[in-house]
Structure formats: structure tokens, C-alpha cells
Design an enzyme around this catalytic site. Structure first.
Site, mmCIF file in Angstrom:
data_model
loop_
_atom_site.group_PDB
_atom_site.id
_atom_site.type_symbol
_atom_site.label_atom_id
_atom_site.label_comp_id
_atom_site.label_asym_id
_atom_site.label_seq_id
_atom_site.Cartn_x
_atom_site.Cartn_y
_atom_site.Cartn_z
ATOM 1 N N GLY A 149 12.228 35.492 -21.399
ATOM 2 C CA GLY A 149 13.629 35.893 -21.510
ATOM 3 C C GLY A 149 14.502 34.979 -20.671
ATOM 4 N N GLY B 215 13.110 -0.450 -26.746
ATOM 5 C CA GLY B 215 11.993 0.313 -26.191
ATOM 6 C C GLY B 215 10.811 0.274 -27.139
ATOM 7 N N GLY C 168 18.236 -2.488 -24.212
ATOM 8 C CA GLY C 168 18.420 -2.731 -25.647
ATOM 9 C C GLY C 168 17.196 -2.501 -26.507
ATOM 10 N N GLU D 179 -3.414 4.283 -21.836
ATOM 11 C CA GLU D 179 -2.105 4.816 -21.435
ATOM 12 C C GLU D 179 -1.798 6.101 -22.211
ATOM 13 O OE1 GLU D 179 0.894 1.833 -21.504
ATOM 14 O OE2 GLU D 179 2.531 3.263 -21.271
ATOM 15 N N ALA E 40 6.220 -11.592 -30.672
ATOM 16 C CA ALA E 40 5.079 -11.107 -29.878
ATOM 17 C C ALA E 40 4.366 -12.242 -29.147
ATOM 18 C CB ALA E 40 4.099 -10.371 -30.793
ATOM 19 N N MET F 204 8.392 -2.507 -19.135
ATOM 20 C CA MET F 204 8.472 -3.047 -20.500
ATOM 21 C C MET F 204 9.861 -2.774 -21.084
ATOM 22 S SD MET F 204 4.796 -1.671 -21.921
ATOM 23 C CE MET F 204 4.738 -0.116 -21.073
#
Ligand SMILES: Cc1cc2nc3c(=O)[nH]c(=O)nc-3n(C[C@H](O)[C@H](O)[C@H](O)COP(=O)(O)OP(=O)(O)OC[C@H]3O[C@@H](n4cnc5c(N)ncnc54)[C@H](O)[C@@H]3O)c2cc1C
Length: 377
Positions: free
Chosen positions: A339, A129, A127, A242, A176, A123
Site C-alpha cells: 500500500g 550508449g 551522445g 558483465e 568497431a 564506455m
């Protein structure tokens, strides 16, 4: 836990022994090679760990999401963050099962179940996400084919995938409504190219790659579901599972971080006593154990809802956001108790911490989860 019945509990044994034998010993090498061994998929297919919740008629295990969840828990328990089985089993197989025509399911699912095909879903683009409607990759119908042009990035299983579901615009004029999902079988496909396997901060053994499509031609019957413009709706419908998949792994990873830290602080001494003897250590771990218990309870509720088909988009966003944010906090607090050793890659807590970071980003960022939740308020 209501969703853990006898059958699922028995399955855990198989999942556990596979993860201990086939995943745990190879972590360092896979991190170096930036991917798992390709044969791992075939081995998993041979013992029936792929496509667990896909019907048997299509080569799957005939199980439920509970089986998928148990495999992910055991993967995390074994300290593995390399194998992209969550994408293959929990995501791609379900897109094909939910929207594929019978012919498409017969063609792809048995090969995914055997490990012959490794699967990915593409997907994200360089450019865009979060804003999926803004994708630029095009799949234009030309006669009996689709011609795909574009670039994808951050794709899990990208280097090994033989089957990729590509989100592309079949109508670039639309937002969309122009998005469709087109399946690309990579072998011998002209114009398809894999870029770098990316060098990540964590999850170093997981294959995350760039993909390029330059006039890639696939038959029109590779359009998932056979109707153009359905891609965005298909994506939205599958996102709850997902996100639940990510939440399952997050809680299991959180639990592992706490167990590792309890063990370490009981063994390491400072000022003449075990670290666990300091009140601060006990308080930090008491809080962390409580975070795990609360997250697990919410997750169990969401899994139960999902098994009944009742987990909605908001619930899935809540459990993804909650568990991944808690994981970040718990892993960081646990690392502190190690640590300097906590910052050394050879210590599993360091891996738990770096792997935790991305959980708040992929599958939809925490901010996008909040947007989704806020819409219903
Ligand atoms: C290891 C890894 C594996 C991945 N695997 C896959 C995969 O298999 N397939 C795939 O397609 N993708 C995959 N991704 C991509 C992942 O889903 C995206 O990185 C993620 O959705 C965020 O998109 P972006 O990186 O473009 O960030 P951007 O969308 O550019 O977001 C940048 C920042 O802006 C914030 N932001 C954006 N929009 C809004 C808004 N409306 N309101 C408030 N804040 C906002 C975001 O929350 C984020 O903090 C993977 C990523 C990684 C790191």
C-alpha cells in the site's frame, strides 16, 4: 545448486558478515552522499573481498566466478545497492586479467585487490550508449603517449575511481575496428576532470558520474593488451560475464523483495485479518515466489556454464533480459502489497523497486538483449 561447493559455501559466511556489518547500516547516509565511504574499499581489500576471482600471483583471491556471485548475492541480501563492487571485481579486474600484459597486471591488479585503486569502465557517452561503435572519445597515438579527448557519462564508481578503462577511438575513421581500451590512472592526471555525481531515481548511494578528458596524456603502455583496434572485440568477449553479474544481483534482489513482502503481509492487518489472509495476496506472492525459483534455476544453469567457459553471448543476453524483466514485475507487484508504505523511501521495498528499474537499462538494454538473441534465431 551445482556451482555451490563447500569452499564457496564457507566463503558465504565471510561475505555475509561483511555485508551485514559494513554495508547495511550505512544505506541512508550513502544515499544522501551519493556514494559509499572511500574507506569501504580498503576494508573490503583487507578482508580479501576484492578481485576474488583474480589469480593470487596478482594479489587476487584465486577464486572463481562462484565467489563473485556469492558476494553479489550477499550484497543484495543486505539490501545494499550502493557499493559498485560488481564493476570493480566482476568487470574491470577481468578486463585487465584477460587482456593485460604481465606488466599491466602486476601494475594494477594488486592495487585493485587491496582497495588502493577503485576501478571503473567508461564506455557510455552523452551522445551514445547502446551503439558503442559510435563513440566519439579519441585516444590518438603521439610519440610514446596517447592523448585522450572526450566525455563519458553514467560511469559507475566514476567519482571515486583511481583507475578507469576508457573505450576510445584510436582510429576515428573506423567504426568497431577503431575502438581501443586505454587505462587512465586518475591521480594527478592533467586534463582529467570529474563532473557531477548524478542524481538518480534509484540506487541513490551508488556513485554514477560524468567524466571529462581534455588532452589527457597517458603512456602508450596503458593501451590494454598493447594492440590497437582490439577494444570492441575485448568488450564483446567480456559482456557475458558483465551480464551474468547483473543477473545474479537481479535474482537476489527479487528474492529479497518477496521475503520482505511475505513478512510485511503477515504482520499488517486490514478488515480484521492479516493481508496475507486475502486470496489476492497469496496468489501474488505465490506467483512471485515461482518467478524467483524459475529465474534462479536458469541463472544457476548459466553460472555453471560460465564456470566451464561455455556461456555464450546469446545465453548471457537471455539471462540478463529474463531476470531483470522478472525483477521489475516482481518488485512492482510486491510494492503494491505494501500500500502507501511501499511508496515511502524508508521502506526497503521502495528501494528494491527503484533499484530494479535500471537493471533493464544498464549493461545493455532489454531491447539490445533481444536484438542479440534474435540474431541467432
Ligand atoms: C545507473 C547506471 C549505471 C551505469 N554504469 C555504466 C558504467 O559503469 N559504464 C558505462 O560505460 N555505462 C554505464 N551506464 C550506461 C548504460 O550502459 C547505458 O545507459 C545503456 O547502455 C543505454 O544507453 P543510452 O542510455 O545511451 O540509451 P540509448 O542507447 O540512447 O537507448 C535509448 C532507447 O533506445 C533503445 N534502442 C537503442 N538502440 C536500439 C536498437 N538497435 N533496437 C531497438 N531499440 C534500441 C534502447 O533500448 C533504449 O530503450 C550506466 C547507466 C546507468 C543508468
Amino acid at each position: 545448486m551445482t556451482w555451490l561447493d563447500e569452499d564457496v559455501t564457507a566463503f558465504r559466511e565471510l561475505a555475509r558478515s561483511f555485508c551485514e556489518k559494513e554495508l547495511a547500516p550505512h544505506q541512508e547516509r550513502w544515499a544522501h552522499e551519493k556514494q559509499v565511504d572511500r574507506e569501504l574499499w580498503n576494508k573490503a581489500g583487507d578482508v580479501g573481498l576484492l578481485c576474488l576471482s583474480i589469480p593470487e600471483q596478482f594479489g587476487g583471491g584465486g577464486g572463481t566466478f562462484a565467489h563473485e556471485a556469492v558476494l553479489l548475492q550477499e550484497q543484495a541480501r543486505a539490501g545494499d545497492d550502493a557499493w559498485g563492487v560488481a564493476v570493480h571485481n566482476g568487470i574491470v579486474a577481468h578486463y585487465i586479467n584477460a587482456y593485460g600484459t604481465t606488466e599491466q597486471k602486476q601494475r594494477w591488479l594488486p592495487k585493485m585487490a587491496s582497495g588502493e585503486l577503485v576501478a571503473a569502465i567508461a564506455m557510455t557517452e552523452p551522445g551514445t550508449g547502446s551503439d558503442l561503435q559510435g563513440i566519439k572519445t579519441k585516444a590518438i597515438r603521439t610519440g610514446d603517449n596517447y592523448v585522450i579527448d572526450g566525455a563519458k557519462t553514467f560511469i559507475t564508481n566514476g567519482a571515486q575511481a583511481g583507475l578507469i578503462i576508457v573505450a576510445a577511438k584510436t582510429n576515428p575513421e573506423e567504426k568497431a575496428a577503431g575502438v581501443s581500451l586505454v587505462v587512465v590512472e586518475t591521480e594527478g592526471t592533467e586534463g582529467f576532470r570529474r563532473g557531477r555525481v548524478l542524481d538518480k531515481v534509484g540506487m541513490k548511494g551508488q556513485d554514477t558520474a560524468e567524466l571529462f578528458f581534455d588532452n589527457v596524456t597517458v603512456p602508450a603502455e596503458n593501451l590494454l593488451g598493447g594492440v590497437e583496434g582490439q577494444g570492441f572485440i575485448q568488450l564483446m568477449q567480456q559482456l557475458p560475464q558483465e551480464r551474468l553479474v547483473i543477473a545474479v544481483s537481479a535474482v537476489a534482489a527479487m528474492d529479497l523483495a518477496v521475503q520482505l513482502t511475505i513478512q510485511y503481509t503477515k504482520e499488517r492487518t486490514a478488515f480484521g485479518r492479516p493481508l496475507f489472509g486475502f486470496q489476492n495476496t497469496k496468489f501474488v506472492l505465490a506467483e512471485a515466489a515461482t518467478e524467483v525459483a524459475v529465474s534462479q534455476a536458469f541463472l544457476d544453469q548459466c553460472i555453471t556454464r560460465h564456470l566451464k567457459g561455455e556461456l555464450d553471448v546469446t545465453g548471457a543476453a537471455m539471462v540478463k533480459m529474463w531476470t531483470t524483466e522478472r525483477l521489475g514485475k516482481v518488485a512492482d507487484n510486491c510494492l503494491q502489497l505494501f500500500g502507501g508504505y511501499g511508496y515511502m523511501n524508508e521502506y526497503p521495498i521502495a528501494k528494491a523497486w527503484t533499484s530494479a528499474r535500471v537493471q533493464r537499462i544498464f549493461g545493455g538494454t532489454t531491447e539490445i538483449m533481444k536484438e542479440i538473441i534474435a540474431r541467432t534465431l
